[in-house]
Design an enzyme around this catalytic site. Structure first.
Site, PDB file in Angstrom:
ATOM      1  N   GLY A  23       0.995  -1.182   0.125  1.00  0.00           N
ATOM      2  CA  GLY A  23       0.005   0.142   0.015  1.00  0.00           C
ATOM      3  C   GLY A  23       0.851   1.131   0.122  1.00  0.00           C
ATOM      4  O   GLY A  23       1.810   1.291  -0.580  1.00  0.00           O
ATOM      5  N   ARG A  39      13.491  -3.406   7.873  1.00  0.00           N
ATOM      6  CA  ARG A  39      13.571  -4.546   6.792  1.00  0.00           C
ATOM      7  C   ARG A  39      14.928  -5.101   6.585  1.00  0.00           C
ATOM      8  O   ARG A  39      14.996  -6.215   6.561  1.00  0.00           O
ATOM      9  CB  ARG A  39      13.179  -4.000   5.610  1.00  0.00           C
ATOM     10  CG  ARG A  39      12.520  -4.830   4.539  1.00  0.00           C
ATOM     11  CD  ARG A  39      11.992  -4.212   3.375  1.00  0.00           C
ATOM     12  NE  ARG A  39      10.545  -3.956   3.423  1.00  0.00           N
ATOM     13  CZ  ARG A  39       9.757  -3.529   2.696  1.00  0.00           C
ATOM     14  NH1 ARG A  39      10.373  -3.116   1.627  1.00  0.00           N
ATOM     15  NH2 ARG A  39       8.405  -3.347   3.024  1.00  0.00           N
TER      16      ARG A  39
HETATM   17  C1  SIN Z   1       7.054  -2.228   0.312  1.00  0.00           C
HETATM   18  O1  SIN Z   1       7.761  -2.584  -0.051  1.00  0.00           O
HETATM   19  O2  SIN Z   1       6.701  -0.677   0.615  1.00  0.00           O
HETATM   20  C2  SIN Z   1       5.816  -2.928   0.779  1.00  0.00           C
HETATM   21  C3  SIN Z   1       6.224  -4.382   0.729  1.00  0.00           C
HETATM   22  C4  SIN Z   1       5.470  -5.460   1.403  1.00  0.00           C
HETATM   23  O3  SIN Z   1       4.109  -5.318   1.331  1.00  0.00           O
HETATM   24  O4  SIN Z   1       6.007  -5.911   2.444  1.00  0.00           O
END
Ligand code: SIN
Length: 509
Positions: free
Chosen positions: A47, A272
């Site tokens: 999103g 992340r």
């Molecule tokens: C994103 O990469 O910004 C979102 C990816 C995800 O839905 O994990």
């Protein structure tokens, strides 16, 4: 009206937004596939981050962005871009995008890693990107000022007196030049350089290559984001299992049922890069890694994440009852063509927006779902800047004597996958440079992708620290102050030659 159109290369959220916002100025939208296809934007499950909730603020969103960026964002640029949130969301809504709302009609905000608030807007749940791109593409098709050139590749930017004068394009094997003094690159990511990526395989950084060959400066090329949870299958590109699944409480376990991230700050919702490294470390020691959504979502999985549920089911996995096997994969490039917050590059007449640009918003590690937001905000910003200036005079284009060979990244993938991955070190980066340099200098099909991979290797070699997504096992600490690096192609090639000559190690990679 202008006589000389603005050329936009790429049809993800940034390119489509710019094209729409430029109306009534004439635009030629050039896209390699059909409009809105082969773009990472359309594959986005997560999103769009938007600090519009009652408990949220621009300051909080900025703080989370800077924190995830690990001291490498440009705070002024990040602040300015995030300030464009409300305008960008309104623009998208005005162009037919319906963000998910609750029964009272209030926007529903989801949670993703490293966000301190629920602030992710979705449209059609985990099919957000597809819904956004479908609506924008439809609006573009209905806009008379936009001419769409699909199935068309931009191979070179043409320059006259060091300013943009046109684009060299190839369509159905026919080469032609398009006269324009304003080009916006919106070509997306670099995943096609890797064997394991969540991006469309044809996207290997064409916009960065076009800009670099034209002499524009590149920035932060070493910062490549690996998504922690791609579905571990043999399918290429790898399907994504959105971070939103962890946002809803799914946990990570290994094949010994150990929740190996439990002692990490933030656990499954740590930034992340942190989660990707933790998973990679498990896999390197022979463990398999799974996402376990059985308890957190169970039978609600399919209604909450219909796209991901279908992806899993086509791999024989029922997320309500089975563990989902996951692995990290290349996902996003924080670096790219250096731009200001109007999308201007160092080359007069050239703009870059979206993933191919490096604005300073993402720093060393992009905060989840900030990319669709940046694409829309920067598409609007570039359009606004261009509309506010008189049209530059058309320049005569240089004569075309030769069509550059069609780019093919196949020979580059194993080099990038092996040496430009989550863990890096000096000798491995030098091996990559030695392997890539001959490809980059040749006049052959691997040259264009090799230039991008070589730029990543050179920037990564020169950054002797670990920060965000750039982890050097030989320099595991952060330096006191993060310095943004910028180089043009001639400096990259010169640096690569120097590294290669001073460290004569085997050329095989
Ligand atoms: C994103 O990469 O910004 C979102 C990816 C995800 O839905 O994990």
């Amino acid at each position: 009206m202008t006589g000389n159109p603005v050329a936009i290369v790429g049809s993800g959220i940034a390119g489509l937004t710019a094209a729409l916002a430029l109306a009534p100025l004439k635009v030629v939208l050039i896209t390699r596939a059909a409009i809105g296809k082969e773009t990472s934007s359309a594959w986005a499950q997560g999103g769009i981050a938007a600090a519009l909730g009652r408990d949220d603020s621009h300051a909080q969103h900025l703080a989370d962005t800077l924190s995830a960026g690990d001291g490498h964002c440009t705070p002024e640029a990040a602040s300015r871009i995030l300030q464009g949130t409300a305008e960008a969301i309104a623009f998208l809504e005005n162009h037919g995008i319906r963000f998910d709302r609750d029964n009272e009609g209030e926007l529903v905000f989801g949670l993703e890693a490293a966000h301190s608030r629920r602030r992710i807007l979705h449209a059609a749940g985990d099919g957000s990107g597809a819904a956004i791109i479908a609506a924008l593409a439809e609006a573009v098709r209905k806009t008379p000022s936009i001419t769409i050139l699909s199935e068309t590749e931009a191979r070179r930017i043409l320059l006259t007196d060091d300013q943009v004068s046109g684009l060299l394009c190839v369509r159905n094997g026919r080469t032609f030049s398009l006269q324009t003094s304003r080009v916006i690159l919106a070509t997306g990511g670099i995943g096609g350089l890797y064997e394991a990526s969540t991006n469309p395989s044809g996207n290997f950084g064409q916009g960065i290559m076009l800009a670099a060959r034209a002499g524009a400066e590149l920035c932060d090329m070493e910062f490549v984001q690996f998504h922690p949870t791609a579905l571990a299958t043999n399918r290429r590109p790898l399907p994504l299992i959105s971070e939103a699944v962890r946002g809803e409480g799914a946990i990570l376990v290994n094949d010994r049922a150990e929740r190996f991230v439990k002692d990490i700050k933030g656990a499954e919702l740590a930034p992340r890069d942190v989660v990707a490294r933790a998973i990679a470390a498990q896999i390197m020691t022979g463990r398999r890694v799974y996402l376990d959504a059985r308890k957190a979502l169970g039978s609600r999985f399919a209604s909450r994440f219909p796209t991901i549920s279908d992806i899993c089911k086509s791999a024989g996995i029922d997320p309500a009852r089975n563990l989902i096997p996951v692995r990290p994969a290349e996902h996003y490039h924080m670096g790219g063509i250096a731009t200001d917050t109007a999308g201007r590059t160092s080359l007069p007449g050239l703009w870059a927006v979206g993933e191919c640009a490096a604005t300073g918003l993402h720093g060393a590690n992009r905060l989840a779902s900030n990319s669709l937001l940046e694409g829309a905000v920067m598409g609007l910003a570039a359009a606004r800047y261009i509309k506010s200036r008189p049209e530059p005079l058309a320049r005569p284009m240089p004569e075309i004597t030769k069509t550059p060979p069609p780019p093919k990244p196949d020979a580059i993938r194993s080099i990038a996958e092996r040496h430009l991955n989550i863990l890096r070190d000096g000798p491995s980066l030098k091996a990559a440079i030695n392997a890539l340099l001959p490809f980059a200098e040749a006049d052959a099909t691997a040259a264009d992708p090799a230039i991008i991979a070589l730029a990543i290797a050179v920037f990564a070699h020169e950054r002797r620290e670990s920060r965000g997504a750039h982890m050097r096992t030989d320099f595991p600490l952060k330096t006191a102050r993060s310095v943004q690096s910028r180089m043009d192609l001639s400096t990259i090639l010169e640096t690569a030659r120097t590294i290669s000559a001073s460290h004569p190690i085997a050329r095989s990679a």
